[in-house]
Scaffold this motif. Structure first.
Motif, mmCIF file in Angstrom:
data_model
loop_
_atom_site.group_PDB
_atom_site.id
_atom_site.type_symbol
_atom_site.label_atom_id
_atom_site.label_comp_id
_atom_site.label_asym_id
_atom_site.label_seq_id
_atom_site.Cartn_x
_atom_site.Cartn_y
_atom_site.Cartn_z
ATOM 1 N N ASP A 25 0.801 -1.229 0.000
ATOM 2 C CA ASP A 25 0.000 0.000 0.000
ATOM 3 C C ASP A 25 0.827 1.269 0.000
ATOM 4 O OD1 ASP A 25 0.663 -1.078 2.711
ATOM 5 O OD2 ASP A 25 -0.059 0.897 3.326
ATOM 6 N N ILE A 26 2.132 1.155 0.092
ATOM 7 C CA ILE A 26 2.964 2.332 0.380
ATOM 8 C C ILE A 26 2.838 3.387 -0.710
ATOM 9 C CG2 ILE A 26 5.350 3.098 0.643
ATOM 10 C CD1 ILE A 26 5.889 0.381 2.024
ATOM 11 N N HIS A 27 2.841 2.967 -1.984
ATOM 12 C CA HIS A 27 2.711 3.919 -3.091
ATOM 13 C C HIS A 27 1.227 4.042 -3.445
ATOM 14 C CE1 HIS A 27 7.027 4.091 -3.486
ATOM 15 N NE2 HIS A 27 7.075 2.783 -3.571
ATOM 16 N N LEU A 28 0.624 5.140 -3.050
ATOM 17 C CA LEU A 28 -0.823 5.284 -3.181
ATOM 18 C C LEU A 28 -1.276 5.224 -4.628
ATOM 19 C CD1 LEU A 28 -1.690 8.063 -0.558
ATOM 20 C CD2 LEU A 28 -1.434 5.597 -0.243
ATOM 21 N N ALA A 29 -0.414 5.622 -5.574
ATOM 22 C CA ALA A 29 -0.811 5.638 -6.982
ATOM 23 C C ALA A 29 -0.608 4.295 -7.666
ATOM 24 C CB ALA A 29 -0.037 6.718 -7.743
ATOM 25 N N GLY A 30 0.045 3.352 -7.001
ATOM 26 C CA GLY A 30 0.237 2.032 -7.583
ATOM 27 C C GLY A 30 -1.050 1.229 -7.560
ATOM 28 N N PRO A 31 -1.083 0.092 -8.243
ATOM 29 C CA PRO A 31 -2.323 -0.692 -8.296
ATOM 30 C C PRO A 31 -2.798 -1.147 -6.925
ATOM 31 C CG PRO A 31 -0.464 -1.920 -9.221
ATOM 32 C CD PRO A 31 -0.011 -0.513 -9.047
ATOM 33 N N SER A 32 -1.885 -1.631 -6.086
ATOM 34 C CA SER A 32 -2.289 -2.046 -4.740
ATOM 35 C C SER A 32 -2.665 -0.847 -3.883
ATOM 36 C CB SER A 32 -1.160 -2.831 -4.071
ATOM 37 O OG SER A 32 -0.850 -3.996 -4.788
ATOM 38 N N GLY A 33 -1.892 0.231 -4.015
ATOM 39 C CA GLY A 33 -2.193 1.436 -3.250
ATOM 40 C C GLY A 33 -3.557 2.005 -3.567
ATOM 41 N N GLN A 34 -3.938 1.985 -4.839
ATOM 42 C CA GLN A 34 -5.254 2.495 -5.203
ATOM 43 C C GLN A 34 -6.363 1.638 -4.590
ATOM 44 O OE1 GLN A 34 -5.823 3.910 -9.333
ATOM 45 N NE2 GLN A 34 -3.674 3.346 -9.661
ATOM 46 N N LEU A 35 -6.206 0.325 -4.652
ATOM 47 C CA LEU A 35 -7.228 -0.563 -4.105
ATOM 48 C C LEU A 35 -7.340 -0.437 -2.582
ATOM 49 C CD1 LEU A 35 -6.485 -3.779 -6.190
ATOM 50 C CD2 LEU A 35 -8.525 -2.342 -6.350
ATOM 51 N N THR A 36 -6.196 -0.446 -1.908
ATOM 52 C CA THR A 36 -6.248 -0.382 -0.448
ATOM 53 C C THR A 36 -6.737 0.973 0.027
ATOM 54 O OG1 THR A 36 -3.882 0.216 -0.362
ATOM 55 C CG2 THR A 36 -4.445 -2.118 -0.155
ATOM 56 N N THR A 37 -6.320 2.040 -0.632
ATOM 57 C CA THR A 37 -6.765 3.373 -0.218
ATOM 58 C C THR A 37 -8.270 3.519 -0.373
ATOM 59 O OG1 THR A 37 -4.628 4.352 -0.784
ATOM 60 C CG2 THR A 37 -6.504 5.838 -0.629
ATOM 61 N N LEU A 38 -8.814 3.049 -1.484
ATOM 62 C CA LEU A 38 -10.253 3.119 -1.680
ATOM 63 C C LEU A 38 -10.983 2.318 -0.610
ATOM 64 C CD1 LEU A 38 -12.694 3.976 -3.360
ATOM 65 C CD2 LEU A 38 -12.325 1.954 -4.801
ATOM 66 N N ALA A 39 -10.463 1.143 -0.283
ATOM 67 C CA ALA A 39 -11.097 0.324 0.745
ATOM 68 C C ALA A 39 -11.073 1.027 2.101
ATOM 69 C CB ALA A 39 -10.400 -1.030 0.833
ATOM 70 N N VAL A 40 -9.944 1.649 2.448
ATOM 71 C CA VAL A 40 -9.835 2.351 3.729
ATOM 72 C C VAL A 40 -10.800 3.528 3.778
ATOM 73 C CG1 VAL A 40 -8.296 3.762 5.155
ATOM 74 C CG2 VAL A 40 -7.472 1.609 4.176
ATOM 75 N N LEU A 41 -10.858 4.323 2.719
ATOM 76 C CA LEU A 41 -11.744 5.484 2.705
ATOM 77 C C LEU A 41 -13.199 5.058 2.860
ATOM 78 C CD1 LEU A 41 -10.120 7.632 -0.136
ATOM 79 C CD2 LEU A 41 -9.936 7.972 2.346
ATOM 80 N N ARG A 42 -13.600 4.057 2.137
ATOM 81 C CA ARG A 42 -14.990 3.595 2.231
ATOM 82 C C ARG A 42 -15.294 3.043 3.613
ATOM 83 N NH1 ARG A 42 -16.126 0.503 -3.582
ATOM 84 N NH2 ARG A 42 -16.426 2.397 -4.833
ATOM 85 N N PHE A 43 -14.352 2.318 4.190
ATOM 86 C CA PHE A 43 -14.565 1.738 5.517
ATOM 87 C C PHE A 43 -14.694 2.826 6.573
ATOM 88 C CE2 PHE A 43 -12.885 -0.015 9.507
ATOM 89 C CZ PHE A 43 -13.696 -1.131 9.671
ATOM 90 N N LEU A 44 -13.789 3.807 6.539
ATOM 91 C CA LEU A 44 -13.845 4.878 7.547
ATOM 92 C C LEU A 44 -15.089 5.746 7.357
ATOM 93 C CD1 LEU A 44 -10.089 5.954 7.732
ATOM 94 C CD2 LEU A 44 -11.375 4.535 9.349
ATOM 95 N N GLU A 45 -15.485 5.967 6.133
ATOM 96 C CA GLU A 45 -16.715 6.734 5.906
ATOM 97 C C GLU A 45 -17.920 6.022 6.504
ATOM 98 O OE1 GLU A 45 -16.728 7.137 1.700
ATOM 99 O OE2 GLU A 45 -15.301 8.823 1.686
ATOM 100 N N ARG A 46 -17.886 4.716 6.490
ATOM 101 C CA ARG A 46 -19.002 3.945 7.047
ATOM 102 C C ARG A 46 -19.008 3.969 8.576
ATOM 103 N NH1 ARG A 46 -20.176 -2.583 6.263
ATOM 104 N NH2 ARG A 46 -22.079 -2.624 7.550
ATOM 105 N N TRP A 47 -17.843 3.811 9.182
ATOM 106 C CA TRP A 47 -17.805 3.594 10.628
ATOM 107 C C TRP A 47 -17.438 4.835 11.426
ATOM 108 C CZ3 TRP A 47 -20.381 -0.336 12.181
ATOM 109 C CH2 TRP A 47 -20.512 -1.454 11.341
ATOM 110 N N LEU A 48 -16.882 5.862 10.788
ATOM 111 C CA LEU A 48 -16.605 7.108 11.501
ATOM 112 C C LEU A 48 -17.515 8.230 11.039
ATOM 113 C CD1 LEU A 48 -12.731 7.376 11.992
ATOM 114 C CD2 LEU A 48 -14.461 6.433 13.520
#
Length: 229
Positions: free
Chosen positions: A206-229
């Motif tokens: 996840d370290i490089h936010l613009a990489g393929p894994s970084g994009q997927l993990t960042t989107l997942a984190v944002l959606r999760f925090l929007e739901r629970w916070l």
């Protein structure tokens, strides 16, 4: 955040096998979360082997308590708190969220969730002597410190909160089974959870936010925090 606040708070715990790293590591996601309206506190803690469990957890307790005591001036909404960590930091973040300090949610990137299982299933020694790292953190082997292995494992400790786990299936430092076993516990206890497995991804994907894994993990984190916070 630049908003008037008060803002939900995400406490970020760095990785490094409990023995290295700092709060300044991998700040890209921290800045993105602030831009999206969350307050972020990136935390340091005392490191092994000089400081063994539960020293790191005690330091995170103190950081949390300080933030709550200063919540008015920092414009923090104290009832909306989540912990986020990577690797060893994910392990510590889960302990905090499940056992030590009130939290709404937890985000764990490739977390070691059962330190006894970790010791019994070591990582590739050419990359990291994981058994030595665990001994340094807990003060000995499972035979020498059985209670520490039990008390330090989020898989069996505390009361879980909604949890997002993110794990690369090529991760050779912390095996995906660690997240899968925690997901099984959460499922059995009826606790909301999500597990994102990325087939091609390694530890630290996840370290490089613009990489393929970084994009997927960042989107997942944002959606999760929007739901629970």
């Amino acid at each position: 955040p630049a908003t008037g606040g008060p803002s939900p708070l995400v406490l970020v715990v760095h990785g490094g096998s409990w023995a290295r790293g700092s709060r300044k590591d991998f700040a890209g996601l921290n800045h993105l979360l602030v831009e999206r309206g969350w307050a972020v506190a990136s935390l340091d803690y005392r490191l092994a082997p000089q400081h063994r469990f539960p020293a790191a957890s005690e330091d995170l307790d103190r950081a949390y308590d300080w933030l709550m005591e200063h919540s008015h001036e920092l414009k923090i909404e104290t009832s909306r708190v989540a912990w986020l960590g990577r690797s060893a930091g994910a392990h510590l973040a889960l302990l905090q969220a499940y056992q030590r300090r009130p939290s709404r949610a937890a985000v764990a990137f490739y977390p070691p969730t059962d330190l006894l299982w970790s010791y019994q299933h070591p990582s590739n020694p050419r990359v990291l002597d994981s058994c030595a790292a665990i001994r340094d953190f807990l003060g000995g082997s499972p035979q020498e410190q059985p209670e520490a292995y039990q008390q330090s494992s989020p898989l069996v400790q505390g009361r879980p909160v909604p949890t997002l786990m993110l794990h690369g299936l090529r991760g050779g430092l912390v095996y995906p089974e660690q997240s899968r076993r925690l997901a099984q516990r959460l499922e059995a206890e009826g606790v909301a959870h999500e597990l994102l497995e990325i087939p091609w991804a390694n530890h630290g994907c996840d370290i490089h936010l613009a990489g393929p894994s970084g994009q997927l993990t960042t989107l997942a984190v944002l959606r999760f925090l929007e739901r629970w916070l």
